[in-house]
Design an enzyme around this catalytic site. Structure first.
Site, PDB file in Angstrom:
ATOM      1  N   LYS A  14       1.123  -1.151   0.105  1.00 24.37           N
ATOM      2  CA  LYS A  14      -0.016  -0.035   0.034  1.00 24.37           C
ATOM      3  C   LYS A  14       0.895   1.216   0.157  1.00 24.37           C
ATOM      4  O   LYS A  14       0.594   2.253  -0.725  1.00 24.37           O
ATOM      5  CB  LYS A  14      -0.877  -0.021   1.118  1.00 24.37           C
ATOM      6  CG  LYS A  14      -2.143  -1.281   1.210  1.00 24.37           C
ATOM      7  CD  LYS A  14      -2.917  -0.960   2.334  1.00 24.37           C
ATOM      8  CE  LYS A  14      -2.557  -0.979   3.667  1.00 24.37           C
ATOM      9  NZ  LYS A  14      -1.886  -2.376   4.030  1.00 24.37           N
ATOM     10  N   ARG A  89     -10.034   0.403   9.294  1.00 25.85           N
ATOM     11  CA  ARG A  89      -9.344  -0.862   9.608  1.00 25.85           C
ATOM     12  C   ARG A  89     -10.549  -1.684  10.491  1.00 25.85           C
ATOM     13  O   ARG A  89     -10.162  -2.855  10.752  1.00 25.85           O
ATOM     14  CB  ARG A  89      -8.076  -0.645  10.366  1.00 25.85           C
ATOM     15  CG  ARG A  89      -6.896  -1.287   9.759  1.00 25.85           C
ATOM     16  CD  ARG A  89      -5.810  -0.999  10.454  1.00 25.85           C
ATOM     17  NE  ARG A  89      -4.534  -1.322  10.361  1.00 25.85           N
ATOM     18  CZ  ARG A  89      -3.556  -0.801   9.609  1.00 25.85           C
ATOM     19  NH1 ARG A  89      -3.786   0.394   9.352  1.00 25.85           N
ATOM     20  NH2 ARG A  89      -2.308  -1.394   9.652  1.00 25.85           N
ATOM     21  N   ARG A 128      10.896  -5.462   4.168  1.00 20.16           N
ATOM     22  CA  ARG A 128      10.861  -3.978   4.340  1.00 20.16           C
ATOM     23  C   ARG A 128      11.494  -3.647   5.726  1.00 20.16           C
ATOM     24  O   ARG A 128      12.074  -2.749   5.874  1.00 20.16           O
ATOM     25  CB  ARG A 128       9.272  -3.743   4.553  1.00 20.16           C
ATOM     26  CG  ARG A 128       8.730  -2.351   5.090  1.00 20.16           C
ATOM     27  CD  ARG A 128       7.387  -1.956   4.894  1.00 20.16           C
ATOM     28  NE  ARG A 128       6.717  -2.514   6.046  1.00 20.16           N
ATOM     29  CZ  ARG A 128       5.615  -2.745   6.250  1.00 20.16           C
ATOM     30  NH1 ARG A 128       4.681  -2.213   5.331  1.00 20.16           N
ATOM     31  NH2 ARG A 128       4.839  -3.239   7.086  1.00 20.16           N
ATOM     32  N   ARG A 134      10.842  -0.502  11.060  1.00 16.92           N
ATOM     33  CA  ARG A 134      10.004  -0.408  11.876  1.00 16.92           C
ATOM     34  C   ARG A 134       9.801  -1.209  13.014  1.00 16.92           C
ATOM     35  O   ARG A 134      10.087  -2.368  12.595  1.00 16.92           O
ATOM     36  CB  ARG A 134       8.413  -0.298  11.075  1.00 16.92           C
ATOM     37  CG  ARG A 134       8.143   0.946  10.228  1.00 16.92           C
ATOM     38  CD  ARG A 134       7.034   0.495   9.325  1.00 16.92           C
ATOM     39  NE  ARG A 134       5.716  -0.114   9.728  1.00 16.92           N
ATOM     40  CZ  ARG A 134       4.584  -0.098   9.145  1.00 16.92           C
ATOM     41  NH1 ARG A 134       4.483   0.071   8.179  1.00 16.92           N
ATOM     42  NH2 ARG A 134       3.686  -0.928   9.989  1.00 16.92           N
ATOM     43  N   ARG A 146      -0.308  -9.283  13.727  1.00 16.92           N
ATOM     44  CA  ARG A 146      -1.030  -7.922  12.695  1.00 16.92           C
ATOM     45  C   ARG A 146      -1.703  -8.717  11.723  1.00 16.92           C
ATOM     46  O   ARG A 146      -2.815  -8.419  11.276  1.00 16.92           O
ATOM     47  CB  ARG A 146       0.136  -7.172  12.208  1.00 16.92           C
ATOM     48  CG  ARG A 146       0.571  -6.291  13.128  1.00 16.92           C
ATOM     49  CD  ARG A 146       2.124  -5.602  12.860  1.00 16.92           C
ATOM     50  NE  ARG A 146       1.883  -4.714  11.551  1.00 16.92           N
ATOM     51  CZ  ARG A 146       3.029  -4.771  10.715  1.00 16.92           C
ATOM     52  NH1 ARG A 146       4.188  -5.193  11.081  1.00 16.92           N
ATOM     53  NH2 ARG A 146       2.897  -3.974   9.592  1.00 16.92           N
TER      54      ARG A 146
HETATM   55  P1  AMP Z   1       0.316   0.582   9.040  1.00 16.65           P
HETATM   56  O1  AMP Z   1       1.246   1.602   8.922  1.00 16.65           O
HETATM   57  O2  AMP Z   1      -0.943   1.030   8.398  1.00 16.65           O
HETATM   58  O3  AMP Z   1       0.548  -0.695   8.897  1.00 16.65           O
HETATM   59  O4  AMP Z   1      -0.031   1.099  10.578  1.00 16.65           O
HETATM   60  C1  AMP Z   1       0.829   0.499  11.603  1.00 16.65           C
HETATM   61  C2  AMP Z   1       0.072   0.394  12.938  1.00 16.65           C
HETATM   62  O5  AMP Z   1      -0.367   1.692  13.362  1.00 16.65           O
HETATM   63  C3  AMP Z   1      -0.994  -0.577  13.111  1.00 16.65           C
HETATM   64  O6  AMP Z   1      -0.494  -2.097  13.082  1.00 16.65           O
HETATM   65  C4  AMP Z   1      -1.945  -0.169  14.100  1.00 16.65           C
HETATM   66  O7  AMP Z   1      -1.345  -0.257  15.224  1.00 16.65           O
HETATM   67  C5  AMP Z   1      -1.741   1.261  13.852  1.00 16.65           C
HETATM   68  N1  AMP Z   1      -2.933   1.825  13.142  1.00 16.65           N
HETATM   69  C6  AMP Z   1      -2.509   2.295  11.707  1.00 16.65           C
HETATM   70  N2  AMP Z   1      -3.847   2.680  11.115  1.00 16.65           N
HETATM   71  C7  AMP Z   1      -4.745   2.320  12.264  1.00 16.65           C
HETATM   72  C8  AMP Z   1      -6.103   2.403  12.251  1.00 16.65           C
HETATM   73  N3  AMP Z   1      -6.890   2.680  11.103  1.00 16.65           N
HETATM   74  N4  AMP Z   1      -6.770   1.933  13.319  1.00 16.65           N
HETATM   75  C9  AMP Z   1      -6.187   1.389  14.375  1.00 16.65           C
HETATM   76  N5  AMP Z   1      -4.779   1.386  14.613  1.00 16.65           N
HETATM   77  C10 AMP Z   1      -3.881   1.717  13.490  1.00 16.65           C
END
Ligand code: AMP
Length: 190
Positions: A14, A89, A128, A134, A146
Site C-alpha cells: 500500500k 481498519r 521491508r 519499523r 498483525r
Molecule cells: P500501518 O503503517 O498502516 O501498517 O499501521 C501501523 C500500525 O499503526 C498498525 O499496526 C496499528 O497499530 C496502527 N494503526 C494504523 N492505522 C490504524 C487504524 N486505522 N486503526 C487502528 N490502528 C491503526
C-alpha cells in the site's frame, strides 16, 4: 472530492503504491500508521499511548484515528481528493468515515484492494524491515498478531464495501509497475 481507500493486508504494498496514486490523481495521502509514527517520534501524549499498542501489533482505539482523519479532511486544500491508506481498519471506523462524509453529503468513491496471500505477508514485511526499521516489523510474533488482527477486524470491510458496490480488488503479485497499472486501470474509471 474523491475519497479512495487503499486496502489490503500488511505488506501488500500500500505504502509503495500510494506515491504514484497521489501524484497521478492529485490526491492527499493520509496514512494513519505514518501519522501515528510521527506522534511517537514527537513524543506526544497520543504517541505514548499508541506506541505500546503498535509495538504489539494491535490496533489503536477507533476514536484516535477517526479524529486524525477528520482533521486532515478539514485542513488540506487544493487537492482533488484523498487517499486513505490503513484506514478504515474496523467496521466502526468505516461507519464513522461514512458519517464524517455524510456531513458534507459525500461518499467513499472506491476501495482499491491490493491482495496477496498470507504466505507472502511475512516475507514482504521481513524485506521491508531491513529497509525501514519499523518496530512492528521486527519480530515474527508481532507480524503474526498483525495478520490475525487483519483477518479478525479488517477483513469484514471487504463485505461492507462490496455491499455498497465500492470494492475493487486487484492481484498484488507482480512487479511494482504491474501492480500500479492494475490500480490505475480502476482509478481511471472515477
Ligand atoms: P500501518 O503503517 O498502516 O501498517 O499501521 C501501523 C500500525 O499503526 C498498525 O499496526 C496499528 O497499530 C496502527 N494503526 C494504523 N492505522 C490504524 C487504524 N486505522 N486503526 C487502528 N490502528 C491503526
Amino acid at each position: 472530492m474523491k475519497y479512495f481507500i487503499l486496502f489490503g493486508p500488511p505488506g501488500a504494498g500500500k505504502g509503495t503504491q500510494a506515491t504514484a496514486m497521489v501524484e497521478k490523481y492529485n490526491l492527499h495521502h493520509i496514512s494513519t500508521g505514518a501519522l501515528l509514527r510521527k506522534e511517537i517520534a514527537a513524543g506526544t501524549e497520543l504517541g505514548l499511548q499508541a506506541k505500546a499498542l503498535i509495538e504489539k501489533g494491535s490496533l489503536v482505539p477507533d476514536e484516535v484515528v477517526e479524529g486524525m482523519i477528520e482533521s486532515e479532511f478539514k485542513t488540506v486544500k487544493g487537492v482533488d481528493g484523498f487517499l486513505l491508506d490503513g484506514f478504515p481498519r474496523t467496521l466502526p471506523q468505516a461507519e464513522a468515515l461514512d458519517a464524517i462524509l455524510a456531513k458534507t453529503s459525500e461518499v467513499v468513491t472506491a476501495t482499491v484492494s491490493i491482495m496477496i496471500p498470507d504466505e507472502m505477508i511475512m516475507e514482504r514485511i521481513k524485506g521491508r524491515a531491513l529497509k525501514e526499521g519499523r518496530a512492528d516489523d521486527a519480530s515474527e510474533d508481532i507480524i503474526n498478531n498483525r495478520i490475525a488482527t487483519y483477518h479478525n477486524q479488517t477483513e469484514p470491510l471487504i463485505e461492507y464495501y462490496s455491499k455498497a458496490e465500492r470494492y475493487y480488488e486487484i492481484d498484488g503479485i507482480g512487479t511494482i509497475e504491474e501492480v500500479r497499472d492494475r490500480i490505475f486501470s480502476i482509478m481511471d474509471r472515477f
